[in-house]
Design an enzyme around this catalytic site. Structure first.
Site, short mmCIF file in Angstrom:
data_model
loop_
_atom_site.label_atom_id
_atom_site.label_comp_id
_atom_site.label_asym_id
_atom_site.label_seq_id
_atom_site.Cartn_x
_atom_site.Cartn_y
_atom_site.Cartn_z
N PRO A 9 -7.57 -4.77 8.87
CA PRO A 9 -7.98 -4.48 10.24
C PRO A 9 -6.97 -3.70 11.06
CG PRO A 9 -7.54 -6.83 9.93
CD PRO A 9 -7.55 -6.20 8.57
N ARG A 17 -1.67 4.28 18.67
CA ARG A 17 -0.74 3.49 19.49
C ARG A 17 0.40 2.99 18.61
NH1 ARG A 17 -5.30 1.88 22.27
NH2 ARG A 17 -5.29 2.74 24.36
N TYR A 22 4.54 1.77 13.64
CA TYR A 22 3.74 2.18 12.48
C TYR A 22 3.83 3.67 12.14
CZ TYR A 22 1.79 -2.46 13.29
OH TYR A 22 1.64 -3.79 13.48
N ASN A 73 -2.88 -3.72 1.81
CA ASN A 73 -2.22 -4.00 3.08
C ASN A 73 -3.23 -4.82 3.88
OD1 ASN A 73 -1.13 -4.18 5.60
ND2 ASN A 73 -0.48 -2.06 5.72
N GLU A 97 1.35 -5.97 -2.67
CA GLU A 97 1.11 -6.08 -1.22
C GLU A 97 2.04 -5.11 -0.51
OE1 GLU A 97 2.42 -9.89 0.10
OE2 GLU A 97 1.89 -9.54 2.21
#
Ligand code: CA2
Length: 145
Positions: A9, A17, A22, A73, A97
């Site tokens: 998500p 943003r 990120y 992820n 992961e």
């Protein structure tokens, strides 16, 4: 070799943003990067992004008998989802992961990962490069010496 790459998500909001956490590049750049890495490694990737826990569980289940490994992820579900953990355990495929950010130095609630209880490898804090490392680890697991 077929690898299922799952992004959870809000990762589709990348670049819009929080670039300090990120990065500045958007989600389509991440997908293009993953495809480029796969081409270089001579593997096939199926890319899947969803904001819905059940859809991610369904996708993991569908990987059984079709895919050789999973790179995931799980985004916020990392820290909450026993359902995704159980699905990964059920299909029992080699799983890596990945997280863009360094979840070990952020809020306390990001330090625990349910998915890490199954994943053979967890990579965090390396941005897009983490996806390359995850694919490469899966190749090492799946290819004979
Ligand atoms: O660092 C990662 O890759 C995360 O999996 C990203 C998740 C976060 O909940 C995890 O703790 C760590 C968040 C996904 C993206 O969230 C955005 C929020 C705002 C703007 C763009 C993306």
């Amino acid at each position: 070799m077929n690898i299922l790459v799952i992004n959870g998500p809000n990762l589709n909001m990348l670049g819009i943003r929080e670039p300090g956490i990120y990065g500045k590049e958007d989600f389509s750049a991440l997908e293009a990067y993953i495809r480029r890495c796969a081409e270089e490694m001579d593997i096939t990737v199926e890319l899947f992004q969803s904001n819905h826990e059940g859809a991610i569980v369904d996708k993991i289940q569908e990987a059984l008998g079709r895919m050789d490994g999973i790179l995931i992820n799980p985004a916020a579900y990392t820290h909450t989802s026993v359902a995704i953990l159980d699905a990964l355990k059920a299909v029992a495929l080699p799983t890596a992961e990945v997280h863009l950010s360094d979840i070990s130095v952020r809020e306390e609630f990001r330090r625990f990962s349910y998915v890490s209880l199954y994943a053979g490898k967890t990579i965090y804090g390396k941005g897009f490069l983490g996806y390359r490392e995850g694919l490469s680890w899966l190749c090492d697991q799946l290819l004979p010496e």
